[in-house]
Motif scaffolding. Structure first.
Motif, short mmCIF file in Angstrom:
data_model
loop_
_atom_site.label_atom_id
_atom_site.label_comp_id
_atom_site.label_asym_id
_atom_site.label_seq_id
_atom_site.Cartn_x
_atom_site.Cartn_y
_atom_site.Cartn_z
N ALA A 58 47.17 37.95 39.49
CA ALA A 58 46.70 37.34 40.74
C ALA A 58 47.86 37.09 41.68
O ALA A 58 47.75 37.30 42.89
CB ALA A 58 45.95 36.04 40.44
N THR A 59 49.00 36.67 41.15
CA THR A 59 50.18 36.45 41.98
C THR A 59 50.62 37.74 42.65
O THR A 59 50.92 37.75 43.85
CB THR A 59 51.33 35.89 41.11
OG1 THR A 59 50.89 34.70 40.48
CG2 THR A 59 52.57 35.63 41.93
N ALA A 60 50.64 38.83 41.90
CA ALA A 60 51.04 40.12 42.46
C ALA A 60 50.06 40.57 43.55
O ALA A 60 50.48 41.00 44.64
CB ALA A 60 51.10 41.18 41.36
N ARG A 61 48.78 40.45 43.30
CA ARG A 61 47.79 40.88 44.28
C ARG A 61 47.81 40.00 45.52
O ARG A 61 47.65 40.47 46.64
CB ARG A 61 46.41 40.91 43.64
CG ARG A 61 46.30 42.05 42.65
CD ARG A 61 44.94 42.17 42.04
NE ARG A 61 44.87 43.41 41.27
CZ ARG A 61 43.87 43.75 40.52
NH1 ARG A 61 42.82 42.95 40.42
NH2 ARG A 61 43.88 44.88 39.84
N ARG A 62 48.02 38.71 45.32
CA ARG A 62 48.11 37.81 46.47
C ARG A 62 49.34 38.12 47.31
O ARG A 62 49.28 38.17 48.54
CB ARG A 62 48.15 36.36 46.00
CG ARG A 62 46.83 35.84 45.50
CD ARG A 62 46.95 34.47 44.88
NE ARG A 62 45.64 33.99 44.46
CZ ARG A 62 45.46 33.19 43.43
NH1 ARG A 62 46.49 32.76 42.71
NH2 ARG A 62 44.23 32.80 43.12
N TRP A 71 39.67 35.80 46.06
CA TRP A 71 39.31 37.03 45.37
C TRP A 71 40.29 37.34 44.24
O TRP A 71 39.88 37.71 43.13
CB TRP A 71 39.27 38.21 46.35
CG TRP A 71 39.17 39.52 45.64
CD1 TRP A 71 38.03 40.11 45.17
CD2 TRP A 71 40.25 40.39 45.27
NE1 TRP A 71 38.35 41.29 44.54
CE2 TRP A 71 39.69 41.48 44.58
CE3 TRP A 71 41.62 40.34 45.45
CZ2 TRP A 71 40.47 42.52 44.09
CZ3 TRP A 71 42.39 41.37 44.95
CH2 TRP A 71 41.81 42.44 44.28
N ALA A 72 41.59 37.21 44.50
CA ALA A 72 42.60 37.57 43.49
C ALA A 72 42.45 36.73 42.23
O ALA A 72 42.55 37.25 41.11
CB ALA A 72 44.01 37.42 44.07
N GLY A 107 35.18 42.80 36.57
CA GLY A 107 34.24 42.70 37.68
C GLY A 107 33.63 41.33 37.84
O GLY A 107 33.27 40.68 36.86
N VAL A 108 33.53 40.89 39.09
CA VAL A 108 32.91 39.62 39.41
C VAL A 108 31.49 39.87 39.87
O VAL A 108 30.54 39.38 39.29
CB VAL A 108 33.72 38.88 40.50
CG1 VAL A 108 33.02 37.61 40.93
CG2 VAL A 108 35.12 38.57 40.01
N MET A 109 31.32 40.66 40.91
CA MET A 109 29.98 40.94 41.43
C MET A 109 29.33 42.07 40.65
O MET A 109 28.18 41.98 40.25
CB MET A 109 30.05 41.30 42.91
CG MET A 109 28.67 41.46 43.54
SD MET A 109 28.72 41.82 45.29
CE MET A 109 29.32 40.30 45.94
#
Length: 168
Positions: free
Chosen positions: A20-24, A74-75, A96-98
């Motif tokens: 998440a840190t990388a994507r953010r 989202w991340a 996957g979330v959705m």
């Protein structure tokens, strides 16, 4: 319905929070670059004048901030949706979330295991483990795996794959 995508056959391993840190981080860099391009496109004068309209820059800034907040949320949710499980006869990967997806990859069908990491991932100590099979539908990526775990997983999956494929 969640039991369909996370069977109770063992302990699921989540991916690293550093994903998440990388994507953010990468997402925020893109948002700043796009904001600067859009701000320049609004006609910001070199010297501020009193008659210059401020609202185009304010609108671009509001959109950039909203995109940053959406990216942040989202991340984190996306990172929490990833997981894998080394079952007895196959590797299960869920994400996957959705739109949820669960892929079961039989050890005997694995052709090779690939580990990759870009400069940001290497800096954060994470990697992506990719499992390749003859079918593109059962190939799977597991992003955000800590580097030591990625090495262990690659070696273990290669060893198990060779032992299961020996009888073919």
């Amino acid at each position: 319905m969640d039991s369909l995508f996370r069977p109770d056959v063992g302990t699921w391993t989540p991916v690293s929070p550093r994903l998440a840190t990388a994507r953010r981080g990468l997402g925020l860099v893109w948002i700043v670059v796009l904001w600067a391009a859009a701000a320049a496109g609004t006609g910001i004068p070199v010297a501020t004048t009193d008659d210059w309209p401020w609202w185009p820059l304010a609108a671009v800034t509001v959109v950039a901030v909203a995109a940053g907040v959406a990216l942040w949320v989202w991340a984190g949710r996306n990172r929490r949706s990833w997981g894998y499980l080394e079952a007895e006869s196959d590797l299960l990967v869920t994400r996957g979330v959705m739109f949820r997806r669960l892929v079961a990859i039989p050890y005997g069908r694995m052709q090779f295991v690939d580990v990759s990491a870009g400069p940001v991932a290497r800096r954060l100590g994470i990697a992506t483990v990719t499992l390749h099979t003859a079918s593109t539908e059962t190939a799977a990526d597991i992003p955000g795996v800590p580097a030591d775990e990625a090495r262990r997983l690659r070696n273990r999956l290669t060893e198990i794959g060779e032992s299961h494929g020996a009888g073919l």
